[in-house]
Design an enzyme around this catalytic site. Structure first.
Site, PDB file in Angstrom:
ATOM      1  N   ASP A   1      -9.989  -5.889  -3.320  1.00 41.18           N
ATOM      2  CA  ASP A   1      -9.613  -4.747  -2.363  1.00 41.18           C
ATOM      3  C   ASP A   1     -10.347  -3.557  -2.431  1.00 41.18           C
ATOM      4  OD1 ASP A   1      -8.019  -2.514  -1.339  1.00 41.18           O
ATOM      5  OD2 ASP A   1      -5.910  -3.526  -1.779  1.00 41.18           O
TER       6      ASP A   1
ATOM      7  N   SER B   1       0.834  -1.270   0.060  1.00 41.81           N
ATOM      8  CA  SER B   1      -0.009  -0.105   0.017  1.00 41.81           C
ATOM      9  C   SER B   1       0.821   1.514   0.120  1.00 41.81           C
ATOM     10  CB  SER B   1      -1.101  -0.173   1.274  1.00 41.81           C
ATOM     11  OG  SER B   1      -1.945   1.018   1.065  1.00 41.81           O
TER      12      SER B   1
ATOM     13  N   HIS C   1      -7.280  -6.320   0.985  1.00 40.47           N
ATOM     14  CA  HIS C   1      -5.973  -5.285   1.152  1.00 40.47           C
ATOM     15  C   HIS C   1      -5.404  -5.645   2.597  1.00 40.47           C
ATOM     16  CE1 HIS C   1      -4.130  -1.448   0.085  1.00 40.47           C
ATOM     17  NE2 HIS C   1      -4.020  -1.220   1.311  1.00 40.47           N
TER      18      HIS C   1
END
Length: 281
Positions: free
Chosen positions: A225, A144, A258
């Site tokens: 996600d 991320s 995620h």
């Protein structure tokens, strides 16, 4: 450097350490897994995402077995400076825990938020002095916000990092809400200054000679996600890599989100991919 803890794992040693950083002017904590043997071992850096510390991947990343098998040192730094007197914000996506791996230029963050210098210069020097690390064979990955950091640091330092991968990276931060908030807050309103911290922009701005020195990326992205559509922009990275002749292996993973359930599932794949690059050097 202060040793906070060490534990035996997969024949090697998982340690957590702290030191006084000259880049951030704060104590900084990081973890290092060293496999069994004398070394020197290649090094894989892992940069974590928003709200995380070194502990998230250390506790949940499931990397040690693969690193032990491949003979790789795994390093997990913190995501920002911390402590009393360090500028912060009430939101989770700015301030402490959200350093975005930039060298901030805007007050009050410039005093401590020098994470680019910390990751690119200071911490590697400390690792080289204290661990059996082969600093001629380094790779970098992250998740991320940390995937953004891995891509941009790898692109800016192609001679240092032999391999670059990422999990659900923020690929084009200058064009998504997380990145616009962070880059504006840390660097100011001049969007030209943001380009050095945007993987897509870095690829667009590089000369052909420099592009040739970053031959490939491995990126895993969870298809389920919840941040994919609004924050991550892997399609922009794919376009930039295609235009630049960079081999991007972008794997959309059905059913994955995620979280660290996603990261830990594909961590061993990334470690083996980096190991192959190290052994090719």
């Amino acid at each position: 450097m202060e040793t906070l803890s060490t534990n035996r794992a997969h024949g090697g040693t998982q340690g957590v350490y702290r030191h006084a950083s000259t880049a951030t002017h704060t104590p900084m904590t990081f973890s290092v897994f060293v496999p069994e043997g004398e070394g020197p071992f290649p090094v894989l850096w892992y940069l974590s995402g928003l709200t995380c510390t070194h502990a998230n991947v250390t506790d949940k990343g499931e990397y040690r077995a693969a690193c032990a098998e491949a003979g790789i040192i795994f390093i997990a730094p913190d995501t920002s400076p911390r402590g009393e007197g360090v500028a912060d914000d009430d939101a989770y996506d700015f301030g402490q825990g959200a350093g975005f791996y930039v060298d901030a230029t805007q007050a009050p963050f410039a005093a401590h938020y020098q994470m680019r210098t910390y990751i690119e210069d200071e911490l590697p020097s400390l690792i080289a002095q204290n661990f059996p690390a082969d600093m001629t064979r380094q790779g970098i990955t992250g998740h991320s916000m940390g995937g953004h950091g891995a891509l941009t640091i790898g692109l800016r330092n192609p001679d240092r990092f032999k391999s670059v991968s990422a999990f659900a990276p923020i690929c084009h931060p200058s064009q998504v809400p997380w990145g616009e908030k962070a880059l504006g807050g840390y660097l100011g309103d001049d969007r030209q200054a943001w380009r050095d911290y945007d993987a897509v922009a870095l690829i667009e701005d590089m000369t052909d000679d420099r592009r040739a020195r970053v031959p490939s990326f491995l990126v895993d992205q969870g298809a389920d996600d919840n941040f994919l559509a609004k924050q991550l922009a892997p399609e922009a990275l794919a376009t930039a890599c295609a235009d630049a002749g960079i081999d991007l292996r972008l794997r959309m993973q059905d059913g994955y989100d995620h979280s660290y359930y996603f990261i830990s599932t594909f961590m061993a794949d990334h470690i083996r991919w980096h190991a192959a690059k190290f052994h090719a050097v």
